[in-house]
Write a protein that holds these residues in place. Sequence first.
Motif, PDB file in Angstrom:
ATOM      1  N   SER A  53     -33.026 126.820 116.830  1.00 14.18           N
ATOM      2  CA  SER A  53     -34.338 126.790 117.704  1.00 14.18           C
ATOM      3  C   SER A  53     -34.201 126.549 118.908  1.00 14.18           C
ATOM      4  O   SER A  53     -33.182 125.871 119.377  1.00 14.18           O
ATOM      5  CB  SER A  53     -35.147 125.779 117.132  1.00 14.18           C
ATOM      6  OG  SER A  53     -35.036 125.434 115.726  1.00 14.18           O
TER       7      SER A  53
ATOM      8  N   SER B  73     -28.492 118.292 118.023  1.00  8.97           N
ATOM      9  CA  SER B  73     -28.909 116.708 116.825  1.00  8.97           C
ATOM     10  C   SER B  73     -28.288 116.809 115.542  1.00  8.97           C
ATOM     11  O   SER B  73     -28.045 115.771 115.043  1.00  8.97           O
ATOM     12  CB  SER B  73     -30.377 116.515 117.038  1.00  8.97           C
ATOM     13  OG  SER B  73     -30.994 117.715 116.482  1.00  8.97           O
TER      14      SER B  73
ATOM     15  N   THR C 261     -32.820 118.508 113.321  1.00 12.85           N
ATOM     16  CA  THR C 261     -33.898 119.482 113.466  1.00 12.85           C
ATOM     17  C   THR C 261     -34.597 119.852 112.076  1.00 12.85           C
ATOM     18  O   THR C 261     -33.697 120.548 111.653  1.00 12.85           O
ATOM     19  CB  THR C 261     -33.542 120.758 114.465  1.00 12.85           C
ATOM     20  OG1 THR C 261     -33.341 120.151 115.730  1.00 12.85           O
ATOM     21  CG2 THR C 261     -35.144 121.493 114.819  1.00 12.85           C
TER      22      THR C 261
ATOM     23  N   GLU D 259     -39.863 124.090 130.355  1.00  6.24           N
ATOM     24  CA  GLU D 259     -39.567 122.556 129.980  1.00  6.24           C
ATOM     25  C   GLU D 259     -39.640 121.618 130.923  1.00  6.24           C
ATOM     26  O   GLU D 259     -40.212 120.743 131.106  1.00  6.24           O
ATOM     27  CB  GLU D 259     -38.217 122.575 129.171  1.00  6.24           C
ATOM     28  CG  GLU D 259     -37.999 123.237 127.809  1.00  6.24           C
ATOM     29  CD  GLU D 259     -36.488 123.157 127.387  1.00  6.24           C
ATOM     30  OE1 GLU D 259     -36.499 122.885 126.143  1.00  6.24           O
ATOM     31  OE2 GLU D 259     -35.819 123.400 128.182  1.00  6.24           O
TER      32      GLU D 259
ATOM     33  N   LYS E 119     -36.522 115.113 122.319  1.00  4.85           N
ATOM     34  CA  LYS E 119     -35.269 115.591 122.128  1.00  4.85           C
ATOM     35  C   LYS E 119     -34.940 116.119 120.852  1.00  4.85           C
ATOM     36  O   LYS E 119     -34.096 117.465 120.743  1.00  4.85           O
ATOM     37  CB  LYS E 119     -34.213 114.391 122.224  1.00  4.85           C
ATOM     38  CG  LYS E 119     -32.891 114.890 122.365  1.00  4.85           C
ATOM     39  CD  LYS E 119     -32.340 115.697 123.519  1.00  4.85           C
ATOM     40  CE  LYS E 119     -30.960 116.149 123.557  1.00  4.85           C
ATOM     41  NZ  LYS E 119     -30.920 117.409 124.447  1.00  4.85           N
TER      42      LYS E 119
ATOM     43  N   VAL F  51     -36.848 117.199 117.122  1.00  8.94           N
ATOM     44  CA  VAL F  51     -37.883 117.397 116.480  1.00  8.94           C
ATOM     45  C   VAL F  51     -37.715 117.289 114.882  1.00  8.94           C
ATOM     46  O   VAL F  51     -37.194 118.412 114.338  1.00  8.94           O
ATOM     47  CB  VAL F  51     -38.754 118.823 116.616  1.00  8.94           C
ATOM     48  CG1 VAL F  51     -39.968 118.788 115.845  1.00  8.94           C
ATOM     49  CG2 VAL F  51     -38.985 118.569 118.322  1.00  8.94           C
TER      50      VAL F  51
HETATM   51  C1  BG6 Z   1     -36.013 121.142 120.942  1.00  7.29           C
HETATM   52  C2  BG6 Z   1     -35.419 120.389 122.133  1.00  7.29           C
HETATM   53  O1  BG6 Z   1     -37.358 120.401 120.489  1.00  7.29           O
HETATM   54  O2  BG6 Z   1     -35.225 121.310 119.896  1.00  7.29           O
HETATM   55  C3  BG6 Z   1     -34.473 121.536 122.596  1.00  7.29           C
HETATM   56  O3  BG6 Z   1     -36.472 120.287 123.094  1.00  7.29           O
HETATM   57  C4  BG6 Z   1     -33.562 121.791 121.597  1.00  7.29           C
HETATM   58  O4  BG6 Z   1     -33.844 121.192 123.894  1.00  7.29           O
HETATM   59  C5  BG6 Z   1     -34.310 122.438 120.321  1.00  7.29           C
HETATM   60  O5  BG6 Z   1     -32.864 123.117 122.202  1.00  7.29           O
HETATM   61  C6  BG6 Z   1     -33.137 122.457 119.080  1.00  7.29           C
HETATM   62  O6  BG6 Z   1     -32.774 121.139 119.036  1.00  7.29           O
HETATM   63  P1  BG6 Z   1     -31.118 121.021 118.055  1.00  7.29           P
HETATM   64  O7  BG6 Z   1     -31.116 119.457 118.091  1.00  7.29           O
HETATM   65  O8  BG6 Z   1     -31.419 121.321 116.779  1.00  7.29           O
HETATM   66  O9  BG6 Z   1     -30.184 121.819 118.969  1.00  7.29           O
END
Ligand code: BG6
Length: 369
Positions: free
Chosen positions: A56, A105, A108, A245, A364, A366
């Motif tokens: 995402s 992260s 997500t 953003e 940061k 979700v």
């Molecule tokens: C969003 C963040 O909610 O999740 C974005 O604000 C990020 O910066 C996206 O690109 C995906 O997050 P992740 O941790 O799965 O790379």
Amino acid sequence: EKGGWSSFMAKEINEEPEAVLNTTLGRVHEGVVDIDELAGLDELFARIDRIVVVASGTAAYAGQVGKYAVERWARVPVEVQLSHEFRYSDPIITPETLVVSISQSGETMDTLLAVKYAAEHGAKTLSICNTQGATIPRESDAVVYTHAGPEVAVASTKAFVAQITALYLFGLHLARVRGTLDADAIAAQTEELLAVPAKIRQILETETAEVARLAHWMADSRAILFLGRHVGYPIALEGALKLKELAYIHAEGFAAGELKHGPIALIEPGQPVFVVVPSPRGSETMHSKVVSNIQEIRARGARVIAIAETGDVAVLPFADEVIRIPLAAPFFEPLLAVIPLQVFAMELSSAKGLDVDQPRNLAKSVTVE
Ligand code: BG6
């Protein structure tokens, strides 16, 4: 903690050369790409007939950049799906499907659920992740870590370039295993990749002041558009996302070739448009088409900011501003062209007095669906 920088984002942008370099460490040996974490998967890699990338936000744009390179080098079809769309599209999954998730992260929820769905339906799963031991890598068959270091600012910057680096390394590893590129071709790509950190450093040193000036000049804009082609297209999308953003400005990225099929209607006098210009050394046709796009929008009054390689004089008669990036082979231009766009969004956010690190309404990571 910010080490003297005005924000975490400023610090993290400055760490991008190391993010790329550290992601290559121990994986490139004299022109050969061998990723330890992928040892034992040769048989799988030889037989896969399709790769689906799930991610995402910014991570999905990294996937879109990676798609071009992995397809070219390893000759496997790659499709990129937003992770929250994947499960609801009744995706075609076979034992020959490799699902590659990308997540800074590793937490997500949308991406985690896509990975679980893929595994339950018989796919093999590979995680590209920046966080050691996070949930997504733990739920995956294999993991290739990006080594960008912890990213604190909500808007992703150094993780993005590290994700593209990891995808390129994966693509070259796959190409070696599948025999789709010879050793010399792989070595040539690794040489280009290893040259990227110094080129990013150069952009940060030479272009930041100019980009900051542009950001102040455009701080009251209602909308800003971004155009790109081929690997420059996801960079246009990422440039627009960063601006939404961070600066709460309506921004949209388009494939440059799509301009005449609709978006050109948006151009009115004074409309700022960033154009990611591909190198003429990669494809002269593509370069001249993008220069024609610049002429078309300029004729309608657009204010054009071109991001073009050093020495590209073809853009000079038409662009209002030119931001220079060092010469690189076509697949490596995205790792350079994105830097001024990140700096631009950050500078515009601070010109408007906004919180660069913590934009409103965003988190940061979700961790809900
Ligand atoms: C969003 C963040 O909610 O999740 C974005 O604000 C990020 O910066 C996206 O690109 C995906 O997050 P992740 O941790 O799965 O790379």
